[in-house]
Design a protein around this motif. Structure first.
Motif, PDB file in Angstrom:
ATOM      1  N   THR A 107       0.846  -1.187   0.000  1.00 42.45           N
ATOM      2  CA  THR A 107       0.000   0.000   0.000  1.00 42.45           C
ATOM      3  C   THR A 107       0.882   1.238   0.000  1.00 42.45           C
ATOM      4  O   THR A 107       1.696   1.423   0.910  1.00 42.45           O
ATOM      5  N   VAL A 108       0.711   2.093  -1.019  1.00 45.19           N
ATOM      6  CA  VAL A 108       1.356   3.410  -1.076  1.00 45.19           C
ATOM      7  C   VAL A 108       0.214   4.410  -1.155  1.00 45.19           C
ATOM      8  O   VAL A 108      -0.430   4.547  -2.199  1.00 45.19           O
ATOM      9  N   GLN A 109      -0.042   5.114  -0.055  1.00 39.99           N
ATOM     10  CA  GLN A 109      -1.310   5.841   0.060  1.00 39.99           C
ATOM     11  C   GLN A 109      -1.131   7.161   0.813  1.00 39.99           C
ATOM     12  O   GLN A 109      -0.388   7.249   1.793  1.00 39.99           O
ATOM     13  N   ASN A 110      -1.817   8.188   0.305  1.00 38.13           N
ATOM     14  CA  ASN A 110      -1.907   9.485   0.989  1.00 38.13           C
ATOM     15  C   ASN A 110      -0.540  10.123   1.232  1.00 38.13           C
ATOM     16  O   ASN A 110      -0.331  10.802   2.244  1.00 38.13           O
ATOM     17  N   ASN A 111       0.380   9.933   0.299  1.00 39.86           N
ATOM     18  CA  ASN A 111       1.684  10.568   0.403  1.00 39.86           C
ATOM     19  C   ASN A 111       1.755  11.779  -0.525  1.00 39.86           C
ATOM     20  O   ASN A 111       1.013  11.875  -1.502  1.00 39.86           O
ATOM     21  N   ASN A 141      -4.372   7.890  -3.865  1.00 43.38           N
ATOM     22  CA  ASN A 141      -4.495   9.175  -3.165  1.00 43.38           C
ATOM     23  C   ASN A 141      -3.158   9.842  -2.867  1.00 43.38           C
ATOM     24  O   ASN A 141      -2.998  10.511  -1.838  1.00 43.38           O
ATOM     25  N   ASN A 142      -2.196   9.669  -3.763  1.00 43.80           N
ATOM     26  CA  ASN A 142      -0.914  10.351  -3.621  1.00 43.80           C
ATOM     27  C   ASN A 142      -0.870  11.583  -4.510  1.00 43.80           C
ATOM     28  O   ASN A 142      -1.573  11.662  -5.518  1.00 43.80           O
ATOM     29  N   THR A 143      -0.021  12.551  -4.145  1.00 39.28           N
ATOM     30  CA  THR A 143       0.140  13.785  -4.908  1.00 39.28           C
ATOM     31  C   THR A 143       1.605  13.947  -5.296  1.00 39.28           C
ATOM     32  O   THR A 143       2.494  13.793  -4.459  1.00 39.28           O
ATOM     33  N   ASN A 173      -4.873   9.410  -7.713  1.00 44.61           N
ATOM     34  CA  ASN A 173      -3.629  10.156  -7.548  1.00 44.61           C
ATOM     35  C   ASN A 173      -3.672  11.429  -8.389  1.00 44.61           C
ATOM     36  O   ASN A 173      -4.380  11.500  -9.390  1.00 44.61           O
ATOM     37  N   THR A 174      -2.887  12.435  -7.990  1.00 44.62           N
ATOM     38  CA  THR A 174      -2.747  13.666  -8.754  1.00 44.62           C
ATOM     39  C   THR A 174      -1.284  13.877  -9.094  1.00 44.62           C
ATOM     40  O   THR A 174      -0.428  13.889  -8.199  1.00 44.62           O
ATOM     41  N   VAL A 175      -1.001  14.032 -10.388  1.00 46.54           N
ATOM     42  CA  VAL A 175       0.368  14.217 -10.877  1.00 46.54           C
ATOM     43  C   VAL A 175       0.409  15.533 -11.642  1.00 46.54           C
ATOM     44  O   VAL A 175      -0.363  15.730 -12.586  1.00 46.54           O
TER      45      VAL A 175
END
Length: 401
Positions: A107-111, A141-143, A173-175
């Motif tokens: 899990t890679v989340q909210n970073n 949900n990463n930015t 995610n937002t890139v």
């Protein structure tokens, strides 16, 4: 909170592999968790002066200078959550790979990844890199924000997310300001992966599919299978990337299939649906070769078109493409059992550099051997469009309406 705990790399460290890793390369680190921490790479005092500072060591990969925050090569049920990673110049920042067994259940989340790239050196980089073994892993949900505040044109930040393997969810995610939002595939077969509800802003390419599986022996028949790309919002800044080394005269696409050559293999059940793709700063760009093939959805296997490169079950449905420099949807590949329906193409051929041939300014361009293919209920409009559907060469056995 993440801002109350800060790990800042002291100056003058030189090149390094990772800040958090197993005791030995390939050590099983199942259950590892990094949460609510800010990691400051401090590249102002630890600069990338030459490409040697970010060099991979093929003879001893564990000694590579990838400058990661996290490097986990083996294990399951691992997580990186609620962290800030800032002031980054690295090959990979969260690197979940490197061993033949791969990882799973990650899990890679909210970073938040911010202040990424910059300087005068360009090198291959992917902030989150995952080789998954089939146990569901999630990147959500990463930015990701480039060093210039999310605008186009910086060096050293080619890709935000790169995934290989099976059963991966990339969602919400937002890139902003990266050359590429996400790479899927290449090297190993990948299947049952979903990319949904992400925002890719000011990019050159939003989603890139790779069709080869050359790192396995024997090479499998199918490279990508059951891949769903849906409900993503993609904004491409053509003018903004023109000054960067990889952007000049390049092909820009919201979603693109890359060709690798004779190692490419079959693709099955690729679904591209409900995506909103918009191009900015396209008028008068004047780079003819790049503009004419810059499409909202670019699916080209023409150079290596043969039976073992066949695509079956491709669906391109209900997407919106606005102001592409060239065609709205470009398909030049052998297809079996495909559908291209319900798409809206607005103002294709918006760049003067694309040339005035009707094919470059069409809503949908079709070429190669197409069997049992349905093209229906698509909408086209705009001042630059020359033709709704342009079909040439061996288009056979299809229902085009």
């Amino acid at each position: 909170s993440r801002d109350s705990s800060v790990l800042k790399l002291a100056g003058g460290q030189g090149s390094y592999g990772a800040l958090f890793a197993g005791k030995t390369f390939g050590a099983d680190v199942s259950g590892f968790s990094l949460r609510s921490l800010t990691v400051d790479h401090n590249t102002r005092e630890n600069p990338v002066n030459t490409l040697e500072d970010v060099k991979l060591d093929d003879a001893n990969f564990a000694r590579s200078n990838i400058r990661a925050a996290v490097w986990l090569a083996t294990g399951s049920q691992m997580s990186v959550q609620d962290c800030n990673f800032r002031d980054i110049k690295a090959v990979w920042t969260v690197f979940l790979a490197g061993n033949a067994e791969r990882v799973g259940g990650v899990t890679v989340q909210n970073n938040r990844f911010e202040g990424v790239g910059g300087g005068t050196l360009d090198f291959d980089a992917s902030l989150v890199y995952l080789e998954n073994n089939g146990i569901l892993s999630q990147v959500t949900n990463n930015t990701f924000v480039s060093v210039n505040g999310g605008q186009a044109g910086s060096l050293g930040l080619r890709t935000a997310i790169e995934v290989h393997g099976d059963n991966i969810l990339v969602e919400s995610n937002t890139v902003s300001g990266f050359l590429t939002g996400i790479n899927i595939g290449s090297g190993w077969p990948s299947q049952s992966n979903t990319v949904r509800g992400n925002r890719f802003e000011n990019v050159q390419n939003g989603i890139v599919l790779w069709a080869d599986a050359a790192k396995l022996s024997p090479v499998p028949d199918v490279a990508l299978k059951d891949i769903t790309l849906e409900q993503n919002t993609i904004t491409l800044d053509v003018g903004g990337w023109q000054g960067a080394p990889l952007g000049k005269n390049a092909t820009y696409a919201g979603i693109i299939l890359e060709q690798q050559g004779e190692v490419d293999r079959q693709l099955e059940n690729i679904v591209v649906q409900g995506n909103d793709i918009r191009f900015l700063n396209t008028a008068g760009a004047g780079h003819e070769d790049g503009d004419r093939y810059s499409a909202g959805i670019h699916y080209n296997r023409a150079f290596y078109s043969s039976d073992n490169k066949l695509t079956t079950g491709l669906k391109i449905l209900n997407n919106t493409v606005t102001d592409p420099p060239g065609m709205g949807i470009y398909v030049n590949a052998p297809l079996l059992g495909a559908e291209i329906s319900g798409n809206t193409i607005l103002n294709p051929g918006s760049s003067e550099g694309a040339g005035r041939w009707a094919g470059w300014q069409s809503g949908i361009f079709l070429q190669d051997r197409l069997e049992n293919v349905t093209v229906s209920n698509n909408r086209f409009s705009g001042s630059s469009i020359k033709q709704g559907i342009y079909a040439i060469n061996t288009v056979v056995g299809s229902n085009v309406a």
